[in-house]
Design a protein around this motif. Structure first.
Motif, PDB file in Angstrom:
ATOM      1  N   ASP A 191     -51.084  41.117  78.140  1.00 34.03           N
ATOM      2  CA  ASP A 191     -51.323  39.691  77.899  1.00 34.03           C
ATOM      3  C   ASP A 191     -52.706  39.467  77.304  1.00 34.03           C
ATOM      4  O   ASP A 191     -52.878  38.656  76.389  1.00 34.03           O
ATOM      5  N   ASP A 218     -52.703  40.510  73.676  1.00 33.25           N
ATOM      6  CA  ASP A 218     -52.007  39.484  72.886  1.00 33.25           C
ATOM      7  C   ASP A 218     -52.893  38.267  72.675  1.00 33.25           C
ATOM      8  O   ASP A 218     -52.953  37.710  71.576  1.00 33.25           O
ATOM      9  N   ALA A 219     -53.589  37.848  73.723  1.00 35.45           N
ATOM     10  CA  ALA A 219     -54.468  36.679  73.618  1.00 35.45           C
ATOM     11  C   ALA A 219     -55.602  36.948  72.637  1.00 35.45           C
ATOM     12  O   ALA A 219     -55.944  36.074  71.817  1.00 35.45           O
ATOM     13  N   GLN A 220     -56.172  38.144  72.699  1.00 36.35           N
ATOM     14  CA  GLN A 220     -57.248  38.497  71.769  1.00 36.35           C
ATOM     15  C   GLN A 220     -56.734  38.496  70.329  1.00 36.35           C
ATOM     16  O   GLN A 220     -57.412  38.013  69.419  1.00 36.35           O
ATOM     17  N   ALA A 221     -55.546  39.032  70.108  1.00 39.78           N
ATOM     18  CA  ALA A 221     -54.966  39.056  68.762  1.00 39.78           C
ATOM     19  C   ALA A 221     -54.693  37.641  68.273  1.00 39.78           C
ATOM     20  O   ALA A 221     -54.979  37.312  67.112  1.00 39.78           O
ATOM     21  N   ASN A 222     -54.157  36.796  69.147  1.00 40.68           N
ATOM     22  CA  ASN A 222     -53.881  35.406  68.766  1.00 40.68           C
ATOM     23  C   ASN A 222     -55.169  34.661  68.449  1.00 40.68           C
ATOM     24  O   ASN A 222     -55.220  33.862  67.506  1.00 40.68           O
ATOM     25  N   ARG A 223     -56.192  34.927  69.238  1.00 39.52           N
ATOM     26  CA  ARG A 223     -57.484  34.271  69.003  1.00 39.52           C
ATOM     27  C   ARG A 223     -58.065  34.690  67.656  1.00 39.52           C
ATOM     28  O   ARG A 223     -58.568  33.865  66.895  1.00 39.52           O
ATOM     29  N   GLU A 233     -56.389  35.787  65.095  1.00 37.27           N
ATOM     30  CA  GLU A 233     -55.531  35.247  64.035  1.00 37.27           C
ATOM     31  C   GLU A 233     -55.801  33.767  63.794  1.00 37.27           C
ATOM     32  O   GLU A 233     -55.739  33.297  62.656  1.00 37.27           O
ATOM     33  N   SER A 234     -56.132  33.030  64.839  1.00 33.72           N
ATOM     34  CA  SER A 234     -56.357  31.588  64.701  1.00 33.72           C
ATOM     35  C   SER A 234     -57.752  31.270  64.173  1.00 33.72           C
ATOM     36  O   SER A 234     -58.052  30.118  63.878  1.00 33.72           O
ATOM     37  N   THR A 249     -58.517  25.671  67.861  1.00 32.17           N
ATOM     38  CA  THR A 249     -57.969  25.357  69.180  1.00 32.17           C
ATOM     39  C   THR A 249     -56.996  24.193  69.078  1.00 32.17           C
ATOM     40  O   THR A 249     -56.944  23.498  68.064  1.00 32.17           O
TER      41      THR A 249
END
Length: 76
Positions: free
Chosen positions: A47, A50-55, A57-58, A62
């Motif tokens: 998890d 995944d959160a680091q990758a999503n961050r 990517e974004s 926020t």
């Protein structure tokens, strides 16, 4: 049934006693308690990655709680 592998761990007596106490409190065997703990840790690590990758990517963008709720079709 899925293929499984057996492993062993060594604990100092006081560490094992504490582990046994925790397992007893949960109403499970020491083996079950350890398996759950390890699998939960593995899930937490996945998890986090995944959160680091999503961050990344974004690019730091926020979204408010209300925006998320709207996207999920929930009433804010």
């Amino acid at each position: 049934m899925a293929e499984t592998t057996v492993t062993s761990l060594r604990f100092k007596k006081d560490q094992y006693d504490q582990l046994k106490h925790l397992a007893d409190f949960e109403g499970v065997s020491v083996t079950t308690y350890m398996r759950r703990a390890v699998l939960e840790r593995m899930e937490d690590e996945a998890d986090y990655k995944d959160a680091q990758a999503n961050r990344a990517e974004s690019k730091g963008a926020t979204m408010s709680r209300i925006e998320i709720m709207k996207q999920l079709g929930m009433k804010p």
